[in-house]
Write an enzyme that holds these catalytic residues in place. Structure first.
Site, PDB file in Angstrom:
ATOM      1  N   ASP A   5       0.840  -1.001  -0.137  1.00 17.74           N
ATOM      2  CA  ASP A   5       0.101  -0.099   0.066  1.00 17.74           C
ATOM      3  C   ASP A   5       0.954   1.352  -0.047  1.00 17.74           C
ATOM      4  O   ASP A   5       0.552   2.314   0.459  1.00 17.74           O
ATOM      5  CB  ASP A   5      -1.088  -0.183   1.156  1.00 17.74           C
TER       6      ASP A   5
ATOM      7  N   HIS B 203      -3.730  -2.897  -6.528  1.00 18.69           N
ATOM      8  CA  HIS B 203      -3.124  -1.642  -6.761  1.00 18.69           C
ATOM      9  C   HIS B 203      -4.276  -0.652  -7.278  1.00 18.69           C
ATOM     10  O   HIS B 203      -5.262  -1.181  -7.857  1.00 18.69           O
ATOM     11  CB  HIS B 203      -2.078  -2.030  -7.855  1.00 18.69           C
TER      12      HIS B 203
END
Length: 337
Positions: free
Chosen positions: A13, A43
């Protein structure tokens, strides 16, 4: 000709999707190849104000001139792959997709086992996508491969051959890493880790590229690290403090709230050493200091923002070459030569 690997410097992240998309547009690689575990890592890519959450297709898909590849070392969920290809139809992803015929296949039984296993789901904080159980079957040599699945047969090919031929032809190649170095099965905070290694050397192996072919390794760090799931987090701040700073995030795959902490220079130094990082990308500098939002020139950053970058370079020992100051690709400072 340059072969670049992008790795996550924290627990995932970090904003790799934004950095990868920027590099794919700026450096125009002929092949964008995905390494990593499988669809357990999400993503988020923002194109013209529209957000796309993806788990199988390489995040460099906005570059419509590049071939998109999934390496042999990556576990593939056919259902997820086909849904994403359909979702990204306007980017002509289906015509550009190449999945290595040796990739491992995640089946429904793997996902069920992942979710029902109390140790994985509750103690470790698994994403429940079936990657761990599938890798167990792979080690036992019982896992199906891409070449065995009819529904994705049209995308099958030899990714290693394609990538190496592109490099031999003098093209640029970008290898996408997933998750983060601190989730590595070997070097992370075991047992609160993923089911394989998540460092640059493994990503190269995932797509079938030898170590001498790698030119650049970009380690991506968020100005404030986050973590989903269980495990140690040395610089973690309280939920109240995170909220007061306006830092509230949720995982792309799990939807779980992310834990938030302060930048850890010692861990960053360890990660850069482990990956042989040649440059650093810093994301979300605008969250660290809102005055940095949308800035595209280093000289125009706030003094607070510049001080943060300088401290990272001095304490980690690697040059910061890319700085993200917002979600759009254009909101990026690029100081590479």
């Amino acid at each position: 000709m340059t072969c670049t690997i992008v790795v996550g410097g924290q627990w995932g992240d970090e904003g790799k999707g934004k950095i990868i998309s920027y590099l794919c547009k700026k450096d125009n690689p002929s092949i964008i190849a995905r390494g990593g575990v499988g669809p357990n890592a999400g993503h988020t890519v923002e194109v013209d104000g529209e957000k796309y959450g993806i788990r199988m297709v390489p995040t460099g898909f906005p570059n419509v001139n590049a071939k998109l590849a999934v390496g042999a070392g990556v576990l593939t969920d056919p259902e997820v792959l086909l849904k994403e290809i359909q979702m990204l139809e306007k980017f002509n992803v289906g015509e550009r997709m190449l999945v290595d015929y040796r990739c491992g296949i995640i089946e429904e039984t793997h996902k069920e086992l992942d979710k029902s296993n109390e140790h994985l789901s509750k103690e470790i904080g698994s994403t429940g996508t079936g990657c761990g159980p599938a890798n167990v079957d792979r080690a036992m040599r019982t896992l199906k491969q891409g070449k065995d699945i009819e529904s994705i047969s049209k995308y099958m090919g030899d990714v290693s051959k394609a990538v190496n031929e592109a490099l031999e032809a003098g093209d640029n190649v970008l290898i996408e890493g997933t998750q983060g170095s601190l989730l590595s099965l070997f070097y992370g905070s075991y047992p609160y880790v993923t089911s394989k290694d998540t460092n640059a050397a493994s990503f190269a192996a995932d797509v079938g590229v030898g170590p001498t072919k790698i030119d650049e390794v970009v380690a991506v760090f968020k100005s404030y690290p986050t973590r989903v799931g269980e495990g140690p987090f040395p610089t973690e701040m309280s939920v109240e403090e995170a909220e007061s700073l306006g830092v509230v995030e949720y995982g792309t795959v799990t939807g779980r709230r992310r834990r938030v902490g302060y930048f850890d220079h010692e861990l960053a130094k360890k990660v850069c050493r482990l990956n042989g990082a040649t440059q650093i990308a810093i994301t979300c500098l605008d969250k660290y200091d809102t005055e940095c939002y949308g800035i595209t020139e280093y000289e125009k950053l706030s003094e607070k923002g510049k001080a943060f970058i300088k401290e990272v370079e001095e304490k980690v020992g690697v040059k910061v070459t890319l700085i993200s100051t917002g979600p759009e690709l254009g909101q990026t400072i690029d100081v590479r030569k």
